[in-house]
Structure formats: structure tokens, C-alpha cells
Write a protein that holds these residues in place. Structure first.
Motif, short mmCIF file in Angstrom:
data_model
loop_
_atom_site.label_atom_id
_atom_site.label_comp_id
_atom_site.label_asym_id
_atom_site.label_seq_id
_atom_site.Cartn_x
_atom_site.Cartn_y
_atom_site.Cartn_z
N UNK A 71 0.82 -1.20 0.00
CA UNK A 71 0.00 0.00 0.00
C UNK A 71 0.85 1.25 0.00
N UNK A 72 0.28 2.37 0.47
CA UNK A 72 0.98 3.65 0.43
C UNK A 72 1.70 4.00 1.73
N UNK A 73 1.63 3.09 2.72
CA UNK A 73 2.18 3.40 4.04
C UNK A 73 3.65 3.77 4.04
N UNK A 74 4.46 2.94 3.38
CA UNK A 74 5.89 3.22 3.33
C UNK A 74 6.21 4.56 2.67
N UNK A 75 5.49 4.86 1.59
CA UNK A 75 5.71 6.11 0.87
C UNK A 75 5.38 7.32 1.73
N UNK A 76 4.21 7.33 2.37
CA UNK A 76 3.81 8.52 3.12
C UNK A 76 4.65 8.70 4.39
N UNK A 77 5.07 7.59 4.98
CA UNK A 77 5.91 7.69 6.18
C UNK A 77 7.28 8.26 5.84
N UNK A 78 7.87 7.77 4.77
CA UNK A 78 9.19 8.26 4.37
C UNK A 78 9.12 9.69 3.83
N UNK A 79 8.06 10.02 3.09
CA UNK A 79 7.88 11.40 2.60
C UNK A 79 7.84 12.38 3.77
N UNK A 92 14.01 17.29 6.60
CA UNK A 92 14.89 17.09 7.75
C UNK A 92 14.47 17.87 8.98
N UNK A 93 13.65 18.91 8.79
CA UNK A 93 13.18 19.69 9.94
C UNK A 93 12.32 18.85 10.88
N UNK A 94 11.74 17.75 10.37
CA UNK A 94 10.95 16.87 11.22
C UNK A 94 11.80 16.26 12.33
N UNK A 95 13.09 16.14 12.09
CA UNK A 95 13.99 15.56 13.09
C UNK A 95 14.22 16.50 14.27
N UNK A 96 13.77 17.76 14.13
CA UNK A 96 13.84 18.69 15.26
C UNK A 96 12.76 18.37 16.29
N UNK A 97 11.70 17.67 15.86
CA UNK A 97 10.57 17.39 16.74
C UNK A 97 10.66 16.02 17.42
N UNK A 98 11.32 15.07 16.76
CA UNK A 98 11.32 13.71 17.28
C UNK A 98 12.44 12.90 16.68
N UNK A 151 18.40 3.81 19.11
CA UNK A 151 18.11 4.89 18.17
C UNK A 151 18.95 6.13 18.43
N UNK A 152 19.39 6.77 17.35
CA UNK A 152 20.22 7.97 17.43
C UNK A 152 19.40 9.20 17.08
N UNK A 153 19.53 10.25 17.87
CA UNK A 153 18.85 11.51 17.58
C UNK A 153 19.45 12.13 16.32
N UNK A 154 18.60 12.85 15.61
CA UNK A 154 19.06 13.50 14.39
C UNK A 154 19.17 12.56 13.20
N UNK A 188 -0.49 12.96 11.93
CA UNK A 188 -0.48 11.91 12.95
C UNK A 188 0.79 11.99 13.80
N UNK A 189 1.90 12.33 13.16
CA UNK A 189 3.17 12.51 13.88
C UNK A 189 3.06 13.70 14.83
#
Length: 359
Positions: free
Chosen positions: A20-28, A33-39, A72-75, A321-322
Motif C-alpha cells: 500500500x501507500x504506508x511506506x511512501x507517506x511515512x518516508x515522505x 529534515x526539519x521533522x527531526x527537530x521534533x522527534x 536509536x540515534x537523535x538526528x 499523525x506525527x
């Protein structure tokens, strides 16, 4: 004094149905990279699978392969390798194999959630048909999470301006009326009241109920459930001083804009709540499993096999959702601190003046 750096929220991601589209939307979502500032995102899949998806969709992400979520590593975008072999991906096709990998990812992510290796969980869409086997006999995420995590789960569809909970969720229409009892109404109301309070910061929730039957049964002419079960139960809830309204006729409630007057709406069954929700909010909404001691969210749509692999899936609902999972995690921490402060103050007050609320 050296300033202590706050650790980022560890956000687990179950990969969903690989076809399905799950892998695509999660990776998109994490291509920015700014998303890594939140989590700190942690995918439960395999390096080979993620590499294939990145190449297929031409997504530029550097990831870190790890054995457990605790590493897991931050950033970084982290991948917990849970597939021993290279998973076969056939976009748009419902296969038993893709269902097997979806459940393997979900079970591994939930285990990490229970162990505290991740703080919150965001689940990519699964297919309810191909996930069924001897070890997994659930109609979807919500029922499985209710078994694995503490609490009473409730499907809560949310946006900033619209929140809809369900008395019954994945239940055949012919069975809806017999499942709606006084105990169920009180339990679901309590869950939504508490989640609005501690997860969304609403101090005095205003909650509306939709009728079970057309026109709320028209005084019993179109079914007795509203007259005999729902209406008397709401009257008793209001006697406690709560702001529980209705029941309202579902056919005009949303078109009239009446839903805007409430913090949440409780629908009697799946389509009564989800059709107006997805009509008003599709692609922007979030499915939040309320009532559990752990946090799980997901996008408001399914596997979308018809567009899988084409690179056209909209990832905004997954991104929401994130954001929602992170926001609820922070709200719960704030509520816990506030509750602790209130309890300390109450200890200094006479016992006769203390008043409680839903625990």
C-alpha cells in the motif's frame, strides 16, 4: 552550570502493508529534515525494504540501521531490522505475505512501546483482510492495542476543529443496536471526557451525542434504543453537572454546522461518525486511539492500493499523525505535573473540602 539537553521524543513507526501507500507517506514525512527537530523516528521494518522504497520513490533520506529501538540515534532516521529476508513488494496487490510483514512490524513496535523504548507509536495503514491468521484475529489496530495496552480503547477521529468518537466501531450494522448499553455509553463518555481533559487541555468539555436511530427514534416510532437507553443515560450524566448534550439527529447535525459548538461528538456507529469526518477533513485528520496509557495515532485513510507505488500519495495525514502524537505526549506530561501540583495543594486543605473527578 551545564545545561541539560532535553531528549527528543522517540517516535515508533509500524510500516503497515508494504503493497500500500504506508511506506511512501511515512518516508515522505521525514524527507523534510526539519521533522527531526521534533522527534527521533524509528521505523520497524528492514534496511533492505526501506532502501527499496527510497529508491523507488526517489526519496533522499540517510538512515541508521539498528537492532533495537533502544539504540536509536537523535538526528537520524532509524530502522529497526525485524525482517530477516527481503520482503517481496507488489504495489497495489493484496497478498498474505504483505499482511504478515505488516503484523510483524506492528507487534514489534507495540512491544517496544510497552517496554518504553519508544514514547509514541504512529501506525501506517494495514489491510484488514490479509492480516488475519491463527495468531492475529482482530478487525484492526484498535482492538489489538486494547488487548496489549492498559485501558479501554476508543477510536477517536480528530482534527484541530473536529473530534468524533464512536460508541461502536468495526461492528456489522445489524449488531450495532444490541451492543449499545448504558454501561457502554458511560464508559465511552468517560474515556472521551478524560482524553479531552488530559490529552487536549480542555478544562470543561462540551460533548454532543448523535442519536442511534434516524431522527433520534422519533419518540420510539423508529426504534426504541434512543428513548429507552440513550436519552435516560444522558440525563443522568447531566445530573452530575457535566456538559453532555443531545442526542441530536445525525442527518442534519453536520450540515447545519452544529458540530462547531462542541469539543467532541460521540457517534453511535462507524459510518455515522466517519462519513462526515472524512467528508469534512479527509487527508488532514488523524485516528487517535484514546483511553490507553500509551499513545498511538495513524492517518485517517487506508492502504489505497489503487495508487500505491505511483508516487502520488498525499502524506499530510501521516504528518499530522506525527504532530498529534508528539502534542499528546507533551500534554500528558503537563497534565501529570498539574495534577501533582493540585494534589499537593489538596493535602493542605481540610478533607471535607476536597472534590474529585473521573480518575
Amino acid at each position: 552550570m551545564k545545561k541539560i539537553k532535553n531528549k527528543k521524543i522517540k517516535l515508533g513507526i509500524s510500516i503497515g502493508d508494504l503493497n500500500g501507500i504506508g511506506g511512501e507517506i511515512a518516508l515522505r514525512t521525514f524527507e523534510d529534515e526539519r521533522m527531526l527537530d521534533f522527534c527521533t523516528p524509528i521505523f520497524f521494518a528492514s534496511a533492505k525494504t526501506i532502501s527499496f522504497l527510497l529508491k523507488h520513490f526517489d526519496i533522499d533520506i540517510k538512515f541508521q540501521g539498528i537492532k533495537t529501538a533502544a539504540e536509536a540515534l537523535e538526528g537520524k532516521v532509524n530502522i529497526v531490522n525485524i525482517f530477516d529476508d527481503k520482503a517481496q513488494i507488489d504495489f497495489g496487490v493484496e497478498t498474505k505475505e504483505s499482511g504478515k510483514y505488516a503484523i510483524q512490524s506492528l507487534k514489534s513496535a507495540v512491544k517496544s512501546l510497552k517496554m518504553g523504548e519508544i514514547d509514541v507509536l504512529v501506525t501506517a495503514p494495514i489491510n484488514k483482510s490479509n492480516i488475519q491468521d491463527d495468531d492475529f484475529k482482530f478487525p484492526g489496530h484498535t482492538d489489538y492495542l486494547n488487548q496489549e495496552l492498559e485501558g479501554d480503547s476508543l477510536m477517536f477521529m480528530i482534527t484541530e476543529s473536529l473530534k468524533i468518537g464512536l460508541l461502536t466501531d468495526h461492528v456489522p450494522v445489524k449488531d450495532v443496536a444490541e451492543k449499545i448499553t448504558v454501561d457502554l455509553i458511560n464508559k465511552k463518555y468517560k474515556t472521551i471526557y478524560n482524553t479531552l481533559l488530559k490529552d487536549f487541555g480542555v478544562e470543561k468539555p462540551k460533548i454532543a451525542f448523535l442519536g442511534i436511530n434516524p431522527h433520534v427514534g422519533d419518540g420510539g416510532v423508529i426504534g426504541q434504543e434512543d428513548k429507552e437507553i440513550l436519552i435516560p443515560t444522558l440525563e443522568k450524566i447531566r445530573e452530575k453537572g457535566d456538559l453532555a448534550y443531545g442526542p441530536y439527529a445525525a442527518d442534519s447535525f453536520f450540515g447545519s454546522g452544529n458540530y462547531k459548538n462542541f469539543d467532541a461528538i460521540i457517534a453511535a456507529y462507524h459510518d455515522q461518525g466517519l462519513i462526515p469526518f472524512k467528508t469534512l477533513s479527509f487527508g488532514k485528520g488523524v485516528n487517535f486511539t484514546a483511553g490507553l496509557d500509551k499513545i498511538r495515532t495513524s492517518p485517517d485513510h487506508g492502504t489505497a492500493f489503487e495508487i500505491a507505488g505511483k508516487g502520488v500519495a498525499d502524506h499530510n495525514s501521516f504528518k499530522e499523525a506525527v504532530y498529534t502524537a508528539i502534542s499528546i505526549f507533551k500534554k500528558r506530561k503537563e497534565f501529570k505535573k498539574l495534577t501533582k501540583d493540585v494534589l499537593q495543594k489538596q493535602k493542605r486543605r481540610p478533607a471535607s473540602s476536597r472534590r474529585g473527578r473521573f480518575e
